[in-house]
Motif scaffolding. Sequence first.
Motif, PDB file in Angstrom:
ATOM      1  N   THR A 177      43.975  36.138  39.090  1.00  0.00           N
ATOM      2  CA  THR A 177      45.357  36.333  38.682  1.00  0.00           C
ATOM      3  C   THR A 177      45.955  37.566  39.350  1.00  0.00           C
ATOM      4  N   GLY A 178      47.263  37.539  39.518  1.00  0.00           N
ATOM      5  CA  GLY A 178      47.924  38.636  40.222  1.00  0.00           C
ATOM      6  C   GLY A 178      48.077  39.892  39.391  1.00  0.00           C
ATOM      7  N   GLN A 179      48.176  39.758  38.062  1.00  0.00           N
ATOM      8  CA  GLN A 179      48.380  40.908  37.179  1.00  0.00           C
ATOM      9  C   GLN A 179      47.372  40.830  36.034  1.00  0.00           C
ATOM     10  N   PRO A 180      46.123  41.177  36.300  1.00  0.00           N
ATOM     11  CA  PRO A 180      45.060  41.020  35.306  1.00  0.00           C
ATOM     12  C   PRO A 180      45.144  42.053  34.186  1.00  0.00           C
ATOM     13  N   LEU A 181      44.493  41.709  33.081  1.00  0.00           N
ATOM     14  CA  LEU A 181      44.377  42.656  31.967  1.00  0.00           C
ATOM     15  C   LEU A 181      43.679  43.922  32.444  1.00  0.00           C
ATOM     16  N   VAL A 182      42.585  43.762  33.156  1.00  0.00           N
ATOM     17  CA  VAL A 182      41.870  44.860  33.799  1.00  0.00           C
ATOM     18  C   VAL A 182      41.574  44.408  35.223  1.00  0.00           C
ATOM     19  N   ASN A 183      41.893  45.221  36.188  1.00  0.00           N
ATOM     20  CA  ASN A 183      41.723  44.856  37.592  1.00  0.00           C
ATOM     21  C   ASN A 183      40.231  44.782  37.939  1.00  0.00           C
ATOM     22  N   PRO A 184      39.704  43.582  38.269  1.00  0.00           N
ATOM     23  CA  PRO A 184      38.284  43.474  38.596  1.00  0.00           C
ATOM     24  C   PRO A 184      37.880  44.321  39.801  1.00  0.00           C
ATOM     25  N   ARG A 185      38.818  44.515  40.728  1.00  0.00           N
ATOM     26  CA  ARG A 185      38.490  45.324  41.902  1.00  0.00           C
ATOM     27  C   ARG A 185      38.231  46.779  41.512  1.00  0.00           C
ATOM     28  N   THR A 186      38.983  47.264  40.524  1.00  0.00           N
ATOM     29  CA  THR A 186      38.745  48.629  40.039  1.00  0.00           C
ATOM     30  C   THR A 186      37.403  48.714  39.322  1.00  0.00           C
ATOM     31  N   LEU A 187      37.110  47.726  38.485  1.00  0.00           N
ATOM     32  CA  LEU A 187      35.857  47.742  37.727  1.00  0.00           C
ATOM     33  C   LEU A 187      34.637  47.551  38.617  1.00  0.00           C
ATOM     34  N   SER A 188      34.826  46.870  39.737  1.00  0.00           N
ATOM     35  CA  SER A 188      33.684  46.596  40.615  1.00  0.00           C
ATOM     36  C   SER A 188      33.354  47.756  41.553  1.00  0.00           C
ATOM     37  N   VAL A 189      34.217  48.780  41.607  1.00  0.00           N
ATOM     38  CA  VAL A 189      33.872  49.976  42.379  1.00  0.00           C
ATOM     39  C   VAL A 189      32.590  50.553  41.791  1.00  0.00           C
ATOM     40  N   LEU A 190      31.617  50.835  42.631  1.00  0.00           N
ATOM     41  CA  LEU A 190      30.270  51.150  42.153  1.00  0.00           C
ATOM     42  C   LEU A 190      30.220  52.263  41.111  1.00  0.00           C
ATOM     43  N   PRO A 191      30.876  53.406  41.298  1.00  0.00           N
ATOM     44  CA  PRO A 191      30.817  54.443  40.254  1.00  0.00           C
ATOM     45  C   PRO A 191      31.369  53.957  38.916  1.00  0.00           C
ATOM     46  N   MET A 192      32.458  53.177  38.955  1.00  0.00           N
ATOM     47  CA  MET A 192      33.050  52.654  37.720  1.00  0.00           C
ATOM     48  C   MET A 192      32.115  51.647  37.058  1.00  0.00           C
ATOM     49  N   LEU A 193      31.559  50.736  37.846  1.00  0.00           N
ATOM     50  CA  LEU A 193      30.658  49.712  37.313  1.00  0.00           C
ATOM     51  C   LEU A 193      29.439  50.340  36.648  1.00  0.00           C
ATOM     52  N   LEU A 194      28.812  51.278  37.329  1.00  0.00           N
ATOM     53  CA  LEU A 194      27.610  51.907  36.785  1.00  0.00           C
ATOM     54  C   LEU A 194      27.923  52.777  35.574  1.00  0.00           C
TER      55      LEU A 194
END
Length: 472
Positions: free
Chosen positions: A256-273
């Motif tokens: 989706t173009g306007q997600p509840l939480v941006n998966p790209r932000t969450l998938s950044v390694l420091p954020m994910l870990l």
Amino acid sequence: MPSTPSTDSPPREAQTRAFVPSLTLSGFTVSLINILPVPLLPSLPELLGTTPTYAYWTVTSTLLVAAVSTPICGRLGDMLGKRRVLLYCLGLMIAGSVLCACAGSVATLIGGRALQGCAAGALPLGLSIMRDQLPARRLGRGLAAMSASVGVGGTVGFPLAAFISEHANWRMLFWLVVAVGVVQVSLVAFLVPESGIRHGGRFDWIGAALLSAGLVCVLVALSKGHDWGWTSPAIAGTALLGTVAVASWVRYESRTGQPLVNPRTLSVLPMLLTNMVTLLVGFAMFVLSLVVPQMLQAPPGTGYGTAWSMVEAGLALAPAGVAMMAIVPVSTRIVVRLRSKGVLLLGCGAVGSGYALVIPLSGSSWIVLAPAVVGIGLGLAFFAMPAIIAATAPAAEIAAANGFNTLVRQLGAALSSALTSVVFANFNVRIPVDGVMRLYPSRTGLTVALLAACAACAVAAVVTTCIPREVP
């Protein structure tokens, strides 16, 4: 849409000194709500004519709604204004507290407690307001103080709740939250500035519905497994439905173009870990409030109990809150040498060490050392987590990123509540107290719960070592 830059002038020093404590109180309020019914758990079945499993849902329902509402509130804060959404969250908390105070059945109490869970959105919103408004030299200490207040509220709130439960009607606990909520709303309304940084667009209702359905189904399956049977079709179907909903949420959010939480932000390694570590630390954190008070209040016939009163057991947790606040100013100095990753690793190790001390010190007044060590570790960990997120997430998504991190923390606490109730349901003993047979967790059950907390901290430490070195 791009972020809307703030048109407000930066707050003066006197203003920041006023609104930082106001926001910090939000963290205290959230943890106070989470811990509020814990001293009542042994007596709730008798007070409301229910079962111990449904009594535990007065805790789990709040944590569950908190887990669902935090990313939703974070996204709405980015869109509509963080201060405005913060006031909405506190208003729902006050409404839920009134419902709890007037409850005549366990169903009504669970419903009110669910509304109280909306207050959890105050934590990521407050952290985000600090990120937007505070100068860099004060940001670290502000974030640390608010994060530490989450643990302080739990450790201070327990003896307070225990004292009221012993010396007054249990409904006074919820009227107390109403009073705290009114004070909180007044402080935010008059002292906290609105952030000028917003990110427009539409709200992701589909993503919110999928995430809510997934979390609810997974936690229901965990908490009802003992009652329904772990191999029953009901549990299998609920768990499968939750898994499918969560997987569908991940897939939908990535497209989706306007997600509840941006998966790209969450998938950044420091954020994910960091979110993985937050889940594990959140799990370990809540074990302290669930296990230690029950251990201290149990009669000696259990093989481990000391028959302390609720107030005495609650005061045994107070060193954890004191340690958390005391470590905040020290954390800002430690991070200069160890960086945020090193502080987080040190915190995970301290929390696990504290839990390892509980069983050896049980039955002794030295038991208070264990919560103190856990408190030091939580203070360090809660200082490092928002610092990593603040350095990783884009400014336009900081509230949503903090909201998801708080979701993960609340999910860890909800898992802790659900799984601990399952452990205690399977490992328990019946002891006569004043001529009445009462059910208590067995020593094996307590040990299993404490070992689970230690294992969570060990895994969290391993995950922390994988965070990239370049994280400040």
